[in-house]
Design an enzyme around this catalytic site. Structure first.
Site, PDB file in Angstrom:
ATOM      1  N   SER A 189       0.878  -1.184   0.000  1.00  0.00           N
ATOM      2  CA  SER A 189       0.000   0.000   0.000  1.00  0.00           C
ATOM      3  C   SER A 189       0.908   1.224   0.000  1.00  0.00           C
ATOM      4  O   SER A 189       2.112   1.111   0.222  1.00  0.00           O
ATOM      5  CB  SER A 189      -0.854   0.016   1.269  1.00  0.00           C
ATOM      6  N   ASP A 190       0.359   2.395  -0.219  1.00  0.00           N
ATOM      7  CA  ASP A 190       1.164   3.590   0.036  1.00  0.00           C
ATOM      8  C   ASP A 190       1.020   3.924   1.523  1.00  0.00           C
ATOM      9  O   ASP A 190       0.240   3.310   2.249  1.00  0.00           O
ATOM     10  CB  ASP A 190       0.789   4.755  -0.889  1.00  0.00           C
ATOM     11  N   TYR A 191       1.762   4.910   1.955  1.00  0.00           N
ATOM     12  CA  TYR A 191       1.860   5.234   3.385  1.00  0.00           C
ATOM     13  C   TYR A 191       0.479   5.552   3.961  1.00  0.00           C
ATOM     14  O   TYR A 191      -0.131   6.556   3.587  1.00  0.00           O
ATOM     15  CB  TYR A 191       2.797   6.437   3.540  1.00  0.00           C
ATOM     16  N   ASN A 192      -0.009   4.692   4.835  1.00  0.00           N
ATOM     17  CA  ASN A 192      -1.330   4.884   5.463  1.00  0.00           C
ATOM     18  C   ASN A 192      -2.484   4.850   4.476  1.00  0.00           C
ATOM     19  O   ASN A 192      -3.581   5.312   4.791  1.00  0.00           O
ATOM     20  CB  ASN A 192      -1.404   6.225   6.212  1.00  0.00           C
ATOM     21  N   SER A 193      -2.267   4.359   3.273  1.00  0.00           N
ATOM     22  CA  SER A 193      -3.357   4.466   2.293  1.00  0.00           C
ATOM     23  C   SER A 193      -4.512   3.504   2.600  1.00  0.00           C
ATOM     24  O   SER A 193      -5.595   3.668   2.062  1.00  0.00           O
ATOM     25  CB  SER A 193      -2.847   4.268   0.862  1.00  0.00           C
TER      26      SER A 193
END
Ligand code: BGC
Length: 735
Positions: free
Chosen positions: A262-266
């Site tokens: 995932s992307d950061y905190n996505s």
């Protein structure tokens, strides 16, 4: 797919581990924890020991990483090593030009060598996974992340993306100095509405496949270990929850079997998107879509066990995603060799690194203008120069975005580079004139103008500081910030010839200053060795050879503007358009125009994709094809003569474009299909050839399948996307 013995043994190891793992340990492999400031906390150590962490983010010191690995390998029940991720984007200690600048070199070998250097440096600090290359197609210069991209063209981005992956991953992933690459952000992130980072995208499937997916397909085909989901919402379903992207396309069609991170905190951000009501549902959506690893949020860690226990997620799905993670670890050889050996600290003291950074900067600079052959400067003909501008003597602001681990003391500023090269021969007068690129005060402008008046030539260093581009750093007005345009006008008043050197993270709109500059070098953010490289170009030790990887708009309102646009039913062609000041008062509605252009900006960009001048003069002639027809399974050779009619040896980037004249889905007016950097001596003519196969001409048709259709194809060879030396051939049959 048939497996090699090595792959089979990796699969056996994965199956064995999965059989022995508890549910909590499986979830642990899908969890990437952020180290915050990079140091080791008790909490992280405990979590690793308990088998609840598969990867960490932002640990950058070999001792810390070795300690973490030791806990994972020796103190956790199954001894599975960690992935250690970091954004190594355009260099680690030694910073090279931003990726958009590297793209302007059109040099795959250089991009590969730059990534190799960064991998070597990063791996000595314990990093085994970088979040690069960013291969989002970027057609909007307002978007700050265009700096991190290879520009607007799917072919160029594919070639350079593959080169960068090769550089990071090497020939042998298990070798010291090889690290896992991550192709990001899948998919369509570069089309964020309004050029605002993180915002929505709506891209039809056919456009996704023909444009945005192309570099990712090439990355998967070249064996990229990991792929990152984009933050953005794609056609109503954010990428992090998008089954079409992660399962149908990546896994089922392309047979990708590495990690989707995932992307950061996505994952929790799916709630902010309005897709999920709570974090638990967000975790469920991400797993279902096929996101193998949760970067930073802890959502999997919190909710997956409950989701599996409650029957919302089948453990078989989790097993597949865990297998992705273990597979990448096995491919990297981490089970055999988890530790970092620090025998030498690869720092910028290394002269090879500095040389590579200088070469990269040299090749990335694009000369946009050179009236009356003002450049190159000659120390014999000049006695004094004025060096003016906020970016002239700032070795930090030339580094650009994503420089977490840079040796910021290693950079050589442009002024220093000029002094080193010409300081003994010339009188150099430096005036900063503006405190930063954003400053509004014109207090020092008189001093700047006087310095200009007393000099033989002015070198004006303008542009954007590093912080004005990159993630989340988008601009609605992309002209020179602050009072720089006013500075140009004031310096111009002196009447001395002016060379503009522009350092920026994006194509800027230069319309209001371009006429007041006699010559322009566009240097992007050129990295640590930008100073020496720019000095060498200014004084003609090398000729500029960079070419634009993105179109330069005349006005921000033209965006999106890119060379490979569709023709429309009413294209504006030639110079026939009537602009706002020429429209007669009360002109009849249909008395002019009726084609696709802006009344106040026309339809042409300020500088076209592929454009870039040289100190040499290049001309093209004699385009030929080896055949007038091309049938299924065949290929043909397209050639043209390139002559250097100037007085200096130089390198030209020769470009091949095609147009599929009529197809079942409309095709772009031009598409790049090949490029080569060719060195040509003065007076020399070189025959440049490209091979084109039926497969090279293929596009995704109405059924979204790849095909080449019969009919006429036009081709051009030249020095930019407006090249007019062309011919045509027929595809017979097709597929
Ligand atoms: C960016 C990614 C990056 C990640 C980790 C995110 O904000 O979108 O490109 O790799 O942070 O730092």
């Amino acid at each position: 797919m048939k497996q090699t013995a090595e792959e089979q043994s990796i699969e056996n190891r994965i199956a064995d581990l999965i059989r022995r793992m508890t549910v909590a340990e499986k979830i642990g492999q899908m969890n990437q924890m952020c180290l915050g400031d990079g140091s080791l906390s008790d909490e992280i150590s405990q979590q690793i020991r308990a088998g609840r962490v598969g990867a960490v983010l932002n640990a950058v010191d070999a001792d810390t990483v070795n300690t973490l690995q030791r806990i994972a390998v020796e103190e956790s029940r199954l001894g599975i090593p960690l992935l250690v991720g970091r954004d190594v984007i355009h260099g680690y200690r030694m910073i090279l030009p931003i990726p958009l600048g590297q793209a302007a070199s059109w040099n795959e070998g250089l991009v590969e060598a730059g990534a190799r250097l960064a991998a070597l440096e990063a791996s000595t600090h314990g990093i085994n996974w970088t979040f690069a290359p960013m291969i989002d197609i970027a057609r909007d210069a307002r978007w700050g992340r265009i700096a991190e991209s290879f520009g607007e063209d799917p072919y160029l981005a594919s070639q350079l993306g593959v080169a960068m992956i090769r550089g990071y991953q090497g020939d042998d992933l298990t070798a010291a100095g090889s690290i896992a690459a991550c192709a990001k952000h899948f998919a369509g992130y570069g089309a964020s509405e309004g050029g605002r980072d993180y915002s929505t995208t709506n891209i039809p499937e056919n456009e996704l496949r023909n444009v945005y997916f192309r570099p990712f397909k090439a990355a998967v085909d070249t064996g990229v270990c990991t792929i990152m989901a984009s933050f953005s919402d794609l056609n109503g379903i954010p990428a992090t929850a998008n089954e079409f992207l992660m399962r149908q396309v990546l896994r089922d069609e392309w047979e990708f079997d590495g990690i989707v991170v995932s992307d950061y905190n996505s994952i929790p951000q799916l709630c902010d998107h309005g897709l999920t009501a709570d974090d638990r549902q967000a975790a469920c959506e991400a797993v279902t879509a096929g996101v193998s690893m949760d970067m930073a949020s802890g959502s999997y860690e919190k909710h997956l066990e409950g989701l599996i226990g409650g029957g919302d997620i089948d453990i078989a799905i989790v097993d597949q995603l865990v297998a992705d993670v273990l597979r990448v670890k096995a491919r990297l050889g981490l089970f055999e060799n988890p530790y970092t050996t620090v025998d030498s600290d690869n720092t910028v003291a290394n002269t090879d690194a500095a040389r590579l950074a200088r070469d990269a900067a040299l090749q990335s600079v694009v000369m946009l203008k050179n009236d009356d052959r003002l450049l190159p400067l000659s120390t014999e003909k000049l006695s004094s120069i004025a060096v003016i501008g906020p970016l002239a003597d700032d070795s930090y602001e030339q580094l650009g975005t994503w420089i977490f681990d840079a040796d910021i003391n290693a950079g050589v500023s442009c002024l220093q580079g000029i002094r080193n090269l010409a300081g003994d021969a010339l009188d150099i007068h430096y005036v900063k004139a503006l405190e930063t690129s954003r400053s509004q005060s014109s207090d020092a402008f008189d001093e700047a103008r006087d310095a200009a008046r007393n000099a033989d030539v002015v070198l004006l260093f303008l542009g954007e500081e590093s912080i004005l581009s990159g993630e989340a750093h988008c601009r609605a007005d992309i002209s020179l910030p602050g009072a720089q345009a006013e500075l140009v006008r004031r310096v111009r008043e002196a009447g001395t010839p002016v060379v503009g050197v522009i350092l920026a993270g994006r194509p800027l709109v230069l319309t209001d200053v371009i006429d007041d500059l006699d010559a322009v070098l566009y240097a992007w953010h050129p990295g640590a060795m930008g100073g020496p490289a720019i000095a060498e170009l200014l004084f003609g030790l090398e000729s500029p050879s960079g070419k634009l990887p993105a179109t330069f708009p005349r006005a921000v309102g033209q965006i999106p503007i890119y060379y490979n646009q569709k023709n429309s039913g009413r294209p504006a062609i030639g110079n026939e358009v009537v602009l706002i000041d020429d429209i007669p008062v009360r002109a009849a509605q249909t008395s002019f125009g009726m084609t696709a252009y802006h009344l106040d900006a026309g339809f042409k960009p300020l500088f076209a994709f592929g454009f870039g001048l040289s100190f040499a003069e290049f001309s093209y002639s004699n385009i030929t094809t080896s055949s007038d027809e091309l049938a299924i399974g065949e290929s043909l050779i397209v050639s043209a003569d390139l002559s250097n009619t100037g007085f200096v040896a130089a390198t030209e980037v020769v470009q091949l474009y095609i147009r599929d004249v009529a197809a079942s889905v409309t095709r772009p007016v031009r598409e790049l299909k090949g490029f080569r950097r060719i060195h040509v001596e003065p007076g020399q003519t070189v025959k440049v050839s490209f091979e084109l196969s039926i497969a090279d001409l293929a596009f995704y048709g109405r059924d979204n399948r790849l095909r080449t259709e019969p009919g006429e194809f036009q081709i051009w060879i030249g020095g930019d996307s407006t090249a007019d030396l062309g011919t045509a051939f027929q595809v017979t049959g097709g597929e």
